[in-house]
Design an enzyme around this catalytic site. Structure first.
Site, PDB file in Angstrom:
ATOM      1  CG  ASP A 159      12.969  26.720 -15.781  1.00  0.00           C
ATOM      2  OD1 ASP A 159      12.064  25.887 -16.103  1.00  0.00           O
ATOM      3  OD2 ASP A 159      14.085  26.385 -16.228  1.00  0.00           O
ATOM      4  CG  ASP A 216      12.772  20.126 -15.346  1.00  0.00           C
ATOM      5  OD1 ASP A 216      13.087  19.268 -14.537  1.00  0.00           O
ATOM      6  OD2 ASP A 216      11.838  20.103 -15.960  1.00  0.00           O
ATOM      7  CB  THR A 246       8.562  19.444 -16.009  1.00  0.00           C
ATOM      8  OG1 THR A 246       8.926  17.993 -15.837  1.00  0.00           O
ATOM      9  CG2 THR A 246       8.377  19.780 -14.730  1.00  0.00           C
TER      10      THR A 246
HETATM   11  C1  XBP Z   1      11.940  21.079 -19.017  1.00  0.00           C
HETATM   12  C2  XBP Z   1      11.572  20.204 -20.111  1.00  0.00           C
HETATM   13  C3  XBP Z   1      10.979  18.856 -19.489  1.00  0.00           C
HETATM   14  C4  XBP Z   1      12.007  17.947 -18.791  1.00  0.00           C
HETATM   15  C5  XBP Z   1      11.385  16.665 -18.747  1.00  0.00           C
HETATM   16  O1  XBP Z   1      12.173  22.452 -19.529  1.00  0.00           O
HETATM   17  O2  XBP Z   1      11.830  20.529 -21.130  1.00  0.00           O
HETATM   18  O3  XBP Z   1      10.612  18.377 -20.731  1.00  0.00           O
HETATM   19  O4  XBP Z   1      13.179  18.035 -19.483  1.00  0.00           O
HETATM   20  O5  XBP Z   1      10.103  16.865 -17.997  1.00  0.00           O
HETATM   21  P1  XBP Z   1      12.026  24.078 -18.728  1.00  0.00           P
HETATM   22  P2  XBP Z   1       8.837  15.942 -18.667  1.00  0.00           P
HETATM   23  O6  XBP Z   1      13.005  23.834 -17.737  1.00  0.00           O
HETATM   24  O7  XBP Z   1      12.279  25.049 -19.866  1.00  0.00           O
HETATM   25  O8  XBP Z   1      10.689  23.843 -18.298  1.00  0.00           O
HETATM   26  O9  XBP Z   1       9.333  14.619 -19.182  1.00  0.00           O
HETATM   27  O10 XBP Z   1       7.939  15.815 -17.593  1.00  0.00           O
HETATM   28  O11 XBP Z   1       8.232  16.844 -19.625  1.00  0.00           O
HETATM   29 MG    MG Z   2      14.786  25.030 -17.566  1.00  0.00          MG
END
Ligand code: XBP
Ligand code: MG
Length: 232
Positions: free
Chosen positions: A9, A11, A119
């Site tokens: 993953d 973020d 993301t």
């Molecule tokens: C990540 C997200 C993303 C980021 C923002 O979740 O939920 O929405 O917070 O990115 P994960 P965007 O780590 O579970 O993949 O604004 O580009 O969506």
């Molecule tokens: Mg995450």
């Protein structure tokens, strides 16, 4: 089954990105003439929904505000992405301690690396370029991002998409996630998951994870991951 691949993953896992996302959302809101401000507490609750556009809609619904049309939400999110990418380019978001070592050791051991995130693709590319260097994009055999599938995490879609492109069985992989939604997504795709929680997700329910840590450094390395995978 032998461990062949690590599915990362982005973020919260590769890097503590969520504050940079939050600040970029707030900057975009101001640019669009709104006085909305997402503080840490509110953003922690908004992280229940993955994907920036869905998160904006979730916020409007929760605040009882008038819903914006899809085009406006998309434009606002594009503006947020511009500011987020600028923060990454300024080097304001480092990798979590231990991540670079894990990636380097995994490559040396011949493990396949892939990314499964919800993301926006340019966010992944820019984070990698500005932390591990431009060449690191090639270290990941498959990069599954939010544009690859219709249903974002906690749906399993991005993991299934990545497994399909890797041509690997779920049992040959381990997922590294930081959130309950990420854990649910990987688990629903039958990929066992090691959680390294981050400040925004430390309170999540991680039942079903193979192991839960609060950091990589000194805890998550190729040996420990292979041992955890062997217990399956
Ligand atoms: C990540 C997200 C993303 C980021 C923002 O979740 O939920 O929405 O917070 O990115 P994960 P965007 O780590 O579970 O993949 O604004 O580009 O969506
Ligand atoms: Mg995450």
């Amino acid at each position: 089954m032998q461990l062949k691949a690590l599915l990362f993953d982005v973020d919260g896992t590769l890097a503590d990105t969520e504050d940079a996302h939050r600040i970029a959302f707030n900057t975009a809101f101001a640019e669009f003439g709104h006085d909305w401000h997402w503080d840490r507490d509110l953003y922690t609750r908004l992280l229940a929904v993955t994907g920036g556009q869905a998160r904006i809609r979730f916020f409007l619904e929760g605040a009882g505000m008038e819903m914006l049309d899809n085009e406006t939400v998309a434009d606002m999110h594009k503006c947020k992405t511009k500011h987020y990418v600028a923060a990454l380019q300024e080097g304001r978001v480092p990798l979590r301690p231990g991540v670079e070592e894990l990636i380097s050791d995994a490559r040396e051991e011949g493990l396949i690396l892939a990314i499964a995130t919800t993301t926006t693709p340019v966010n992944v590319q820019t984070l990698l370029e500005n932390t591990l260097g431009a060449e690191s994009l090639d270290w990941f055999k498959v990069i599954g991002a939010g544009d690859c599938v219709d249903n974002l995490k906690p749906a399993p879609d991005v993991y299934l998409w990545v497994l399909d492109r890797l041509q690997l069985a779920a049992g040959e992989c381990l997922a590294l996630e930081d959130s309950a939604n990420g854990l649910k997504a990987a688990t629903a795709a039958n990929v066992q998951t090691v959680v390294t929680s981050c400040p925004y997700t430390a309170h999540h329910d991680f039942a079903g994870a193979l192991a839960v840590f609060d950091k990589f450094d000194g805890k998550v390395n190729v040996d420990s991951l292979k041992k955890l995978h062997n217990t399956l």
